[in-house]
Structures are given as C-alpha cells and as structure tokens.
Motif scaffolding. Structure first.
Motif, PDB file in Angstrom:
ATOM      1  N   LYS A   1       0.793  -1.233   0.035  1.00  0.00           N
ATOM      2  CA  LYS A   1       0.103  -0.057  -0.041  1.00  0.00           C
ATOM      3  C   LYS A   1       0.828   1.344  -0.018  1.00  0.00           C
TER       4      LYS A   1
ATOM      5  N   ILE B   1       1.682   2.016  -3.729  1.00  0.00           N
ATOM      6  CA  ILE B   1       0.368   2.383  -4.215  1.00  0.00           C
ATOM      7  C   ILE B   1      -0.165   3.714  -3.763  1.00  0.00           C
TER       8      ILE B   1
ATOM      9  N   GLU C   1      -0.672   6.773  -6.606  1.00  0.00           N
ATOM     10  CA  GLU C   1      -2.168   7.369  -6.658  1.00  0.00           C
ATOM     11  C   GLU C   1      -1.661   9.063  -6.633  1.00  0.00           C
TER      12      GLU C   1
ATOM     13  N   CYS D   1       5.460   3.041 -13.467  1.00  0.00           N
ATOM     14  CA  CYS D   1       6.184   2.673 -12.506  1.00  0.00           C
ATOM     15  C   CYS D   1       7.083   1.636 -12.947  1.00  0.00           C
TER      16      CYS D   1
ATOM     17  N   LEU E   1      -1.690  -5.641  -8.856  1.00  0.00           N
ATOM     18  CA  LEU E   1      -1.935  -4.350  -7.760  1.00  0.00           C
ATOM     19  C   LEU E   1      -2.004  -3.162  -8.814  1.00  0.00           C
ATOM     20  N   LEU E   2      -0.742  -3.201  -9.819  1.00  0.00           N
ATOM     21  CA  LEU E   2      -0.735  -1.788 -10.561  1.00  0.00           C
ATOM     22  C   LEU E   2      -2.059  -1.615 -11.575  1.00  0.00           C
TER      23      LEU E   2
ATOM     24  N   VAL F   1      -5.115  -0.301  -9.667  1.00  0.00           N
ATOM     25  CA  VAL F   1      -5.131   1.228  -9.523  1.00  0.00           C
ATOM     26  C   VAL F   1      -4.972   1.940 -10.716  1.00  0.00           C
TER      27      VAL F   1
ATOM     28  N   CYS G   1      -2.600   2.221 -13.045  1.00  0.00           N
ATOM     29  CA  CYS G   1      -1.289   2.607 -13.563  1.00  0.00           C
ATOM     30  C   CYS G   1      -0.984   2.284 -15.137  1.00  0.00           C
TER      31      CYS G   1
END
Length: 281
Positions: free
Chosen positions: A35, A38, A42, A53, A81-82, A85, A87
């Motif tokens: 997190k 992340i 953000e 990233c 995960l990317l 969000v 990315c």
C-alpha cells in the motif's frame, strides 16, 4: 496497463506521450509492492497525465549478496496491484537491459553517503544513484515520487539531481503505516509473529521522541530512545539519530528541519523508519 521490458520500446512510446504535451510521473520501485507503493502511484496520478512504475531489483545497491538473493520478487501480484489502481505503464527490464558488463559509476555526493545507512551499507547509495539516474534518463519524467520511509535515499537523490542538473521535480510522499504503527515495507514479510510484535518498538520510540521533543534536550532524547529500543527483546539497534533534515548530520538547537531516523535488526530482518520532528521554513 502497458508493460515494457526494453528501454527502446518504452522510450518510443513515451516520445509519443511527450509529443501530445502530456506530463509523465515516475515511481521507481524494487517490486514486492504494498500500500505504501500504491500511495506513491496515486500521488503521481494526481500530479501527472501518465504514470510509469518501474520494477527492478537493482543489484548494484545491495552490498550483501544474500540480501539481494532473498529480496522478495512477486511480479505477478505486483502487476495485479498496478492494474487495480490503473497505472499506465510498467517498466520491468532484465538486468542485462540496464547494465553493460564491467560498468563503472561513482558520484561524489559528500558526507551524506557515509552517514547512517551509508555507514551501515557501504556503496549502497552509489548503487541507488546509478540506477535512478539511468531510470531518469530512460523515462525522462517531469516528476518522480519517493517514500519518506527512505528519507536518506530521497536526500541523496535530491543531491544527485542538483549535481547532474537533471530536469525532474522530486516529490517525497508520507510514510504509510500498518494499523499498529509499523512502517510498510517489502521486508516485513520476513518478520515472524514474534518479530512483528517486537518491531513496534521502532515506531513507538519515534512517536515518543516526537511527543517529547525539545531542542535543548536532543542528546538526552537520543540516549533515551537508544535505551528504549535496545531493551526490546529480539531487536538489535543499528543507529538512532536526531539529524539535520538537510545534511543528516546531528541536529543542534539551531537546526531548522529536524528528523529522527532509526535502523534496527528485528530477528533476521533489517528495518528502517523515521519521523519529522520540525519542518523548516
């Protein structure tokens, strides 16, 4: 999300982005995302049109081959995960894409390189500046985002950008913590249940120093903090310093920005943390 593994393909794509006058934000990482990472993505999204990233376990910043070997590599989970969000781009190159054989690098970054983390991990910041300079030259970002947890790293990279006159704005983002205060880190997965409890002494001590901070008692606070951490079972203190936020040399009553920094081995895992005590004007 677009994924690139070569410099050439990434740069060709980013040239198109630049041609559209879109701003590019870079979040350099070693992977094993959590997190904390992340939150950097953000923040980058708020400040830029396109976010890159990078995930690269950089061999030149590890002075212990065993540490490099056991550093967590979780690329499939990282990609998931990317994507969650949104990315825009992942740059995930192999070592051979980044380094030539027998490549040499040395940047004179002054006393900061020998202090704290630099003293405990000789050569670490040469490796950090080497890879970050490469990433900046490959991506050519408008802005790059780093976490406050690696406060000294941010200071070193700031110095590098100044020395090499790199056209990038650096942003330091706040530390993300677990509910009990432990600073989020990719290394936390190595902590046993007992280690995890013992590790809380780091954030608790930093908070205690912040709550009790008095410019005229810096040495006494430092001494008490060292005793508090050393008294914790399973924790081996490396350093606790109350430092000048600009130079990282020991702070005094006249220092404008003051930061408390700590490193300790909890079980077999080395952890770092810090807290800003006074923000300079």
């Amino acid at each position: 999300m677009k994924i690139f593994t070569t410099k050439k393909e990434l740069q060709q794509y980013l040239l198109q982005i630049k041609g559209l006058h879109k701003s590019i934000g870079l979040v350099p990482t070693l992977g094993a995302l959590h997190k904390g990472h992340i939150s950097l993505i953000e923040q980058a999204q708020k400040n830029n049109d396109v976010v890159v990233c990078s995930i690269f376990v950089n061999p030149t910043q590890f002075n212990d081959p065993k540490d490099l070997e056991k550093y967590p590599r979780t690329i499939e989970a990282d990609i998931a995960l990317l994507e969650q969000v949104n990315c825009d781009i992942l740059f995930n190159p192999p070592v051979s894409e980044i380094y030539d054989d027998n490549e040499q690098w040395h940047l004179e970054i002054g006393p900061m390189e020998q202090l704290l983390e630099g003293k405990s991990r000789p050569g670490h910041y040469q490796g950090v500046t080497q890879i970050v300079s490469k990433l900046f030259n490959i991506v050519n970002p408008d802005t790059a985002f780093f976490g406050q947890k690696d406060y000294q790293q941010f200071s070193v990279i700031s110095k590098m950008v100044e020395l090499l006159k790199m056209p990038v704005q650096l942003v330091m983002c706040p530390i993300k913590r677990e509910a009990d205060g432990l600073a989020m880190s990719s290394r936390n997965i190595h902590l046993t249940t007992a280690d995890r409890q013992h590790s809380l002494v780091l954030s608790k001590t930093l908070n205690w120093v912040k709550e009790n901070f008095n410019r005229s008692e810096i040495q006494q606070l430092k001494h008490k903090a060292e005793l508090m951490i050393s008294a914790e079972e399973g924790v081996e203190l490396d350093y606790f310093e109350i430092a000048d936020g600009e130079t990282l040399l020991p702070a005094n009553e006249d220092t404008k920005t003051i930061v408390a920094l700590v490193a300790a081995k909890v079980g077999k895992t080395r952890l770092i943390d810090n807290v800003l005590l006074i923000h300079g004007q």
